[in-house]
Design a protein around this motif. Sequence first.
Motif, PDB file in Angstrom:
ATOM      1  N   MET A 139       0.846  -1.184   0.000  1.00 53.24           N
ATOM      2  CA  MET A 139       0.000   0.000   0.000  1.00 53.24           C
ATOM      3  C   MET A 139       0.892   1.249   0.000  1.00 53.24           C
ATOM      4  O   MET A 139       2.011   1.237   0.499  1.00 53.24           O
ATOM      5  N   HIS A 140       0.345   2.322  -0.555  1.00 52.72           N
ATOM      6  CA  HIS A 140       1.076   3.582  -0.690  1.00 52.72           C
ATOM      7  C   HIS A 140       0.197   4.728  -0.201  1.00 52.72           C
ATOM      8  O   HIS A 140      -1.017   4.701  -0.383  1.00 52.72           O
ATOM      9  N   GLU A 141       0.814   5.754   0.366  1.00 52.70           N
ATOM     10  CA  GLU A 141       0.108   6.971   0.741  1.00 52.70           C
ATOM     11  C   GLU A 141       0.341   8.004  -0.362  1.00 52.70           C
ATOM     12  O   GLU A 141       1.474   8.205  -0.793  1.00 52.70           O
ATOM     13  N   LEU A 142      -0.753   8.642  -0.781  1.00 55.72           N
ATOM     14  CA  LEU A 142      -0.726   9.572  -1.907  1.00 55.72           C
ATOM     15  C   LEU A 142      -1.417  10.867  -1.526  1.00 55.72           C
ATOM     16  O   LEU A 142      -2.559  10.855  -1.062  1.00 55.72           O
ATOM     17  N   PHE A 143      -0.731  11.993  -1.734  1.00 57.19           N
ATOM     18  CA  PHE A 143      -1.297  13.323  -1.515  1.00 57.19           C
ATOM     19  C   PHE A 143      -1.914  13.798  -2.824  1.00 57.19           C
ATOM     20  O   PHE A 143      -1.239  13.841  -3.852  1.00 57.19           O
ATOM     21  N   ILE A 144      -3.208  14.142  -2.769  1.00 55.49           N
ATOM     22  CA  ILE A 144      -3.877  14.701  -3.946  1.00 55.49           C
ATOM     23  C   ILE A 144      -4.324  16.121  -3.620  1.00 55.49           C
ATOM     24  O   ILE A 144      -4.622  16.450  -2.477  1.00 55.49           O
ATOM     25  N   TYR A 145      -4.371  16.980  -4.637  1.00 52.29           N
ATOM     26  CA  TYR A 145      -4.582  18.410  -4.410  1.00 52.29           C
ATOM     27  C   TYR A 145      -5.488  19.042  -5.459  1.00 52.29           C
ATOM     28  O   TYR A 145      -5.741  20.239  -5.399  1.00 52.29           O
ATOM     29  N   GLY A 146      -5.977  18.274  -6.420  1.00 52.04           N
ATOM     30  CA  GLY A 146      -6.744  18.860  -7.520  1.00 52.04           C
ATOM     31  C   GLY A 146      -7.976  18.065  -7.875  1.00 52.04           C
ATOM     32  O   GLY A 146      -8.755  17.675  -7.010  1.00 52.04           O
ATOM     33  N   THR A 147      -8.152  17.805  -9.154  1.00 49.38           N
ATOM     34  CA  THR A 147      -9.393  17.231  -9.669  1.00 49.38           C
ATOM     35  C   THR A 147      -9.663  15.799  -9.226  1.00 49.38           C
ATOM     36  O   THR A 147     -10.760  15.289  -9.463  1.00 49.38           O
ATOM     37  N   LEU A 148      -8.718  15.126  -8.572  1.00 50.79           N
ATOM     38  CA  LEU A 148      -8.969  13.788  -8.019  1.00 50.79           C
ATOM     39  C   LEU A 148      -9.726  13.862  -6.693  1.00 50.79           C
ATOM     40  O   LEU A 148     -10.274  12.851  -6.238  1.00 50.79           O
ATOM     41  N   MET A 149      -9.803  15.032  -6.062  1.00 48.41           N
ATOM     42  CA  MET A 149     -10.446  15.154  -4.757  1.00 48.41           C
ATOM     43  C   MET A 149     -11.962  14.975  -4.861  1.00 48.41           C
ATOM     44  O   MET A 149     -12.554  15.226  -5.917  1.00 48.41           O
TER      45      MET A 149
ATOM     46  N   GLY B 273     -15.806  15.378  -5.026  1.00 44.96           N
ATOM     47  CA  GLY B 273     -16.624  16.464  -5.535  1.00 44.96           C
ATOM     48  C   GLY B 273     -16.076  17.129  -6.777  1.00 44.96           C
ATOM     49  O   GLY B 273     -16.746  17.966  -7.364  1.00 44.96           O
ATOM     50  N   LEU B 274     -14.872  16.750  -7.191  1.00 45.14           N
ATOM     51  CA  LEU B 274     -14.282  17.352  -8.373  1.00 45.14           C
ATOM     52  C   LEU B 274     -14.284  16.363  -9.542  1.00 45.14           C
ATOM     53  O   LEU B 274     -14.631  15.197  -9.401  1.00 45.14           O
ATOM     54  N   ARG B 275     -13.910  16.839 -10.684  1.00 42.43           N
ATOM     55  CA  ARG B 275     -14.109  16.160 -11.964  1.00 42.43           C
ATOM     56  C   ARG B 275     -13.604  14.718 -12.037  1.00 42.43           C
ATOM     57  O   ARG B 275     -14.242  13.860 -12.627  1.00 42.43           O
ATOM     58  N   LEU B 276     -12.466  14.419 -11.459  1.00 42.70           N
ATOM     59  CA  LEU B 276     -11.895  13.069 -11.585  1.00 42.70           C
ATOM     60  C   LEU B 276     -12.007  12.237 -10.308  1.00 42.70           C
ATOM     61  O   LEU B 276     -11.280  11.254 -10.138  1.00 42.70           O
ATOM     62  N   GLN B 277     -12.933  12.588  -9.433  1.00 46.57           N
ATOM     63  CA  GLN B 277     -13.064  11.882  -8.161  1.00 46.57           C
ATOM     64  C   GLN B 277     -13.271  10.378  -8.333  1.00 46.57           C
ATOM     65  O   GLN B 277     -12.806   9.583  -7.515  1.00 46.57           O
ATOM     66  N   ALA B 278     -13.937   9.956  -9.403  1.00 47.61           N
ATOM     67  CA  ALA B 278     -14.202   8.525  -9.619  1.00 47.61           C
ATOM     68  C   ALA B 278     -12.914   7.723  -9.769  1.00 47.61           C
ATOM     69  O   ALA B 278     -12.898   6.516  -9.483  1.00 47.61           O
ATOM     70  N   GLU B 279     -11.838   8.369 -10.186  1.00 52.13           N
ATOM     71  CA  GLU B 279     -10.557   7.673 -10.346  1.00 52.13           C
ATOM     72  C   GLU B 279      -9.980   7.220  -9.005  1.00 52.13           C
ATOM     73  O   GLU B 279      -9.103   6.364  -8.957  1.00 52.13           O
TER      74      GLU B 279
END
Length: 130
Positions: free
Chosen positions: A1-11, A13-19
């Motif tokens: 497992m890996h820890e990943l910081f996201i800050y944009g459209t992956l968050m 409610g935003l466009r790429l959240q399904a990813e």
Amino acid sequence: MHELFIYGTLMPGLRLQAEMQGAERLGTARVPGRLVDVGRYPGFLHGDGQVSGEVYRVSEAQLAHLDEVEEMVPGDRAASQYWRERVTVQEGVLAGQQVWTYVYNLPVDGLTPIAHGDYRRYIREVGRES
């Protein structure tokens, strides 16, 4: 497992959240760096300031999928739009620990800085849909 910081459209409610489906949200965090407006998404850069976002725990398979979403070509930085690198969390969940994030890997001349480092706030301020 890996820890990943996201800050944009992956968050959420935003466009790429399904990813991010199947990833485990650990909480909010801030890391050193700065953001620029790339158009339909932000670009993270190393530098002065702090960037707000969220940390998730993802599997190896999820991380490989996100590499594709972020147009990262493993082993070929020159061909990649983003490059996955380690950053140290300054505040929030996992403070003091290193996590992965995606760093913008193309020229930034002429791109608008997001001075406060908070992409959600920025899209509200400029009236942009996520």
